[in-house]
Design a protein around this motif. Structure first.
Motif: not given
Length: 416
Positions: A306-319
């Motif tokens: 849900r947090i990453l869905s609000r981002s407009n970045k090219d790359m999205k990752q979970i560590v």
């Protein structure tokens, strides 16, 4: 006529101690995760941030023989009890005036067990007990020290941005060239341009340079990345005679400092997962302790997505940093289903379904495991295969190198 008389400065002992060095020596006390390490000099303080415990921690640092130089150690040893108490008072006062700590009044005991958003419930101190909290300045300093230590072990320097396989015209040259096209930055390769004109015209003066002769240098396309660090704070992170949580906190702090100083276009969020999951400001990670919780991996992944869905970045990752098998699940009605043995079929099925949702959202999951359980390794490898991420099976002392090296390698590809 006005005169100035200079005399020898006779400052007190505390004035000669560098606060940065002192904070580094106190880092294990400041970042305590609730693990009772019998080898730690601060184990009897129980990680409670009271002023009395701070004074005791300072006293142990002074008496360790590792902090002071030979001359200063001799001065400390020659002090009487009253002088030492005054010196400790002066150090605490300097730490407060330097904005490394802030004093706060003790809370009433009936507040015990209450939890604010983004915090883990902690036992309240006895009413009236003087306490302190570590400031953002201290957290930033400890983050920097963690990053410096971890990168020093890797033998790498901090530089650059996120590199990809894509190239574009710009100012920084990558060594490759291309014919100029309308709209490109005029980063002209003079040698290649003149060579093209001479091949066409020959060695004549004046040399006629045409539009088709223009050659420009290319720069590497650089993209931004949104990262969510999922930190397991279940009780197993301090069980089995090993503190796995404090190294994980140090890694999150170091990663925060690295992104803030070297990758300003990136974003970093922190999610704690236990019986449930919650987002926590990255600045507060050092103050978190583990609790008697299970491992609700699915809820942590859901919140991170849900947090990453609000981002407009090219790359999205979970560590994801964890040491336990998924053992809890949030049901539709809000109740928490728990299975202490882990790898419950229902829990695993729902967790893998959330992994599939992350895959459909183009989110890569990189998992850093602090345990070597065979069934757990199979589960993590399945998660990595589904999301085309990576799985690292490591130990607390090597966790930082693995996480930062993975981040610095930047092997993710951006799809345009």
């Amino acid at each position: 006529m006005k005169r100035t008389r200079y005399t020898k400065f006779n400052g007190n002992f505390a004035d000669g101690i560098g606060l940065d060095d002192l904070m580094e020596a106190l880092s294990d006390f400041m970042l305590d995760s609730g693990f009772q390490d019998p080898l730690s000099r601060f184990q009897e303080l129980n990680g409670e941030h009271t002023l009395d415990n701070l004074r005791e921690a300072l006293k142990q640092v002074m008496e360790s023989g590792d902090f002071l130089d030979e001359e200063a150690q001799q001065q400390y040893d020659d002090m009487n009890e009253q002088q030492r108490e005054q010196m400790l008072d002066d150090l605490v006062e300097r730490m407060q005036s330097g904005d490394y700590i802030q004093q706060q009044a003790g809370e009433a005991s009936d507040m015990q067990g209450k939890t604010d958003t983004g915090e883990i419930a902690q036992p309240a101190p006895p009413q009236g007990e003087a306490r302190f909290h570590v400031t953002d300045k201290s957290m930033d300093f400890l983050s920097y020290k963690s990053l410096r230590h971890l990168l020093g072990g890797m033998g790498r320097s901090v530089s650059g941005r996120h590199d990809t396989n894509y190239e574009a015209s710009g100012i920084e040259s990558s060594g490759s060239t291309k014919p100029y096209e309308f709209g490109d930055v005029m980063n002209l390769d003079v040698n290649a341009t003149l060579s093209s004109a001479m091949q066409r015209e020959g060695l004549t003066l004046p040399l006629n340079v045409e539009y088709s002769d223009l050659i420009i240098n290319q720069s590497e396309y650089q993209s931004s990345c949104a990262t969510v660090v999922m930190l397991d704070c279940s009780h197993s992170m301090i069980l089995y005679g090993e503190d796995r949580f404090t190294p994980a906190k140090r890694v999150a702090m170091a990663l925060s400092h690295l992104i803030r100083t070297q990758f300003p276009g990136d974003s970093l969020h922190l999610v704690l997962f236990h019986d449930s999951a919650e987002e926590l400001p990255i600045q507060q990670v050092a103050r978190v302790k583990v609790g008697p919780y299970y491992t609700n991996t699915r809820e942590g992944l859901r919140l991170a997505r849900r947090i990453l869905s609000r981002s407009n970045k090219d790359m999205k990752q979970i560590v994801m940093i964890t040491d336990g098998k998924p053992s809890a699940l949030t049901l539709d009605d809000g109740r928490i289903y728990r299975n202490a043995f882990g790898l419950d079929p229902m829990v695993i099925a729902e967790t893998l379904e959330e992994v599939s949702r992350c895959k459909r959202a183009n989110i890569v999951i990189n998992t850093f495991m602090l345990a070597q359980d065979f069934a757990l390794m199979q589960f993590v490898q399945k998660v990595s295969a589904m999301c085309k991420g990576k799985a690292y099976f490591t130990s607390p002392d090597k966790l930082g190198s693995y996480v930062l090296q993975d981040f610095m390698n930047r092997r993710m590809k951006t799809i345009h």
